[in-house]
Design a protein around this motif. Structure first.
Motif, PDB file in Angstrom:
ATOM      1  N   CYS A  10       0.841  -1.190   0.000  1.00 18.76           N
ATOM      2  CA  CYS A  10       0.000   0.000   0.000  1.00 18.76           C
ATOM      3  C   CYS A  10       0.884   1.249   0.000  1.00 18.76           C
ATOM      4  O   CYS A  10       1.792   1.371   0.817  1.00 18.76           O
ATOM      5  N   CYS A  35       2.421  -0.625   4.536  1.00 19.51           N
ATOM      6  CA  CYS A  35       1.918  -1.982   4.821  1.00 19.51           C
ATOM      7  C   CYS A  35       2.051  -2.821   3.551  1.00 19.51           C
ATOM      8  O   CYS A  35       1.751  -2.357   2.457  1.00 19.51           O
ATOM      9  N   CYS A  42      -7.351  -0.690   6.798  1.00 15.85           N
ATOM     10  CA  CYS A  42      -7.624   0.583   7.449  1.00 15.85           C
ATOM     11  C   CYS A  42      -8.585   1.416   6.604  1.00 15.85           C
ATOM     12  O   CYS A  42      -8.722   1.178   5.396  1.00 15.85           O
TER      13      CYS A  42
END
Ligand code: SF4
Length: 415
Positions: A14, A21, A40
């Motif tokens: 990401c 991440c 998230c």
């Protein structure tokens, strides 16, 4: 050949907030992308893609062909006297192409998220700092001091990443102290295994100065500093001094006096290092700002907020900040490939190389929709601690150009 049937892609990297991440799971079906498993809110919002038609390239709000948009952008840039390249939400290849373009046109370079970076630079330029890395915090930090409000709304998995179940060296007894903030529900959930405390504060720099004095063994006259009772500060100082690896973190972009916080946090860490090991872990890094800053340093020897003119470069953190540079610019080139962030208000000509879902208050002179790194095409971004570059992969077949391709087409090269 691309797999267009429904399938799960594991270990997706990401590139949105800078935390890097690399374990996301997404479901891909044709052009549709949906996060699978827990993710998230930021990544959930920015990863999600429907199978909808791409927006049209446009001139002054009227649809045009891609070639017409590239040609119009080239005409505008060739006539520009003081272009500003801002936003700069792109991967490293996009940044390289923009710098190549600016070699001919000249221009000022600044990133949309640079305010926090430059608040931190205030501290590093004066004194330097002992900065740590994400891996060091994960595996070694036993006392973490979080200065300011809970950073989780901006870095959704921060404490999950910093506090794994089995750190290599930190042991089970890990403390997290919030100074001037309290952990929200998401942060509390991620810190379930840590000993968490929070202290309200009214003046963070003053509280940090007092903490530094206490860690240095000085006696303070007074009952409270920065709105924190002396006894509470003494307890925090004792915990930091007793740590085997203390870390101080803050998000400079969210703190109006972030430059002072950075400076005082740096002094605290310097003092701790006389007797134990400690480091600062400044937060920031959305939309590859660290990668763009690194790129500027490699190519020009200066960070963001630098002007290129006549083959020379000049850095000025105040004059070449976007808000100030807009006052002198006649053309704004706004780049935002990671999120649909529109350009700031500007009276001059505006070229937007932007996310497909960008909504404008005022149609730009040229809109060139581009794909997102890590979704539509591969690319490289940097993690917030500057030391790791992350390879982003493509999740679907691109139907829009990357920023690098778009800029090469503007320059007249081959896409
Ligand atoms: S915390 Fe940041 S890097 Fe991690 S998944 Fe969320 S947006 Fe992406």
């Amino acid at each position: 050949m691309a797999n267009t049937g429904k399938h799960i892609v594991e270990d997706v990297v990401c590139g949105f907030c800078g935390l890097g991440c690399d374990d996301l799971k997404v479901e891909v079906e044709g052009r549709e992308i949906r996060p699978a498993g827990s993710v998230c809110p930021e990544a959930a919002k920015l990863l999600w893609r429907m199978d909808v038609a791409d927006p049209l390239f446009s001139r002054l709000g009227s649809p045009c062909s891609a070639q017409e948009a590239f040609d119009e952008a080239r005409v505008i840039l060739n006539a520009a006297r003081t272009p500003l390249f801002a936003g700069l939400g792109t991967d490293v290849a996009g940044g390289q192409a923009l710098l190549d373009l600016a070699g001919g046109t000249g221009g000022v370079f600044d990133h949309a998220a640079s305010i926090g970076l430059f608040r931190n630079f205030t501290a590093t330029q004066r004194t330097g700092w002992l900065a740590t890395t994400l891996a060091e915090v994960r595996n070694r930090c036993d006392v973490l001091l979080v200065v300011g409000s809970d950073p989780t709304p901006n870095f959704g998995r921060l404490f999950e990443r910093l506090f794994p179940d089995s750190p290599l060296f930190a042991g089970e007894q890990r403390k997290v102290i919030f100074l001037g903030g309290t952990p929200g529900a998401r942060a509390s959930g991620q810190l379930a295994r840590a000993e968490v405390s929070s202290l309200p504060a009214t003046d963070l720099p003053e509280a940090l100065v007092a903490l530094t004095a206490l860690v240095g063994g000085r006696t303070l006259a007074g009952n409270s500093f920065g709105g924190v009772p002396l006894a509470d500060l003494a307890a925090v100082a004792a915990a930091l001094s007793a740590a085997r690896y203390a870390v101080v973190t803050w998000n400079g972009a969210e703190l109006g006096n972030g430059d002072l916080v950075a400076e005082r946090a740096t002094a605290l860490v310097d003092t701790l290092n006389i007797t134990t090991r400690a480091g600062v872990f400044p937060l920031g890094g959305r939309d590859n700002i660290i990668g763009l800053n690194q790129l500027m340093l490699w190519r020009l020897g200066y960070p963001l907020r630098t002007a290129i003119r006549g083959g020379a470069s000049e850095h000025d953190p105040a004059l070449y900040a976007t808000a100030q540079a807009l006052k002198d610019a006649d053309v704004l080139v706004w780049v935002s490939a990671f999120r649909p962030e529109p350009p700031p208000p500007f009276e001059g000509k505006t070229i937007v190389i932007g996310h497909a879902e960008t909504v404008f208050d005022k149609a730009p002179d040229v809109f060139i929709p581009v794909g997102t790194p890590g979704i539509d095409h591969a690319g490289t971004v940097f993690r917030m601690d500057s030391i790791v570059s992350l390879p982003l992969g493509a999740l679907r077949v691109a139907t829009l150009p990357s920023v690098a391709e778009a800029v090469r087409r503007i320059a007249g090269g081959v896409a």
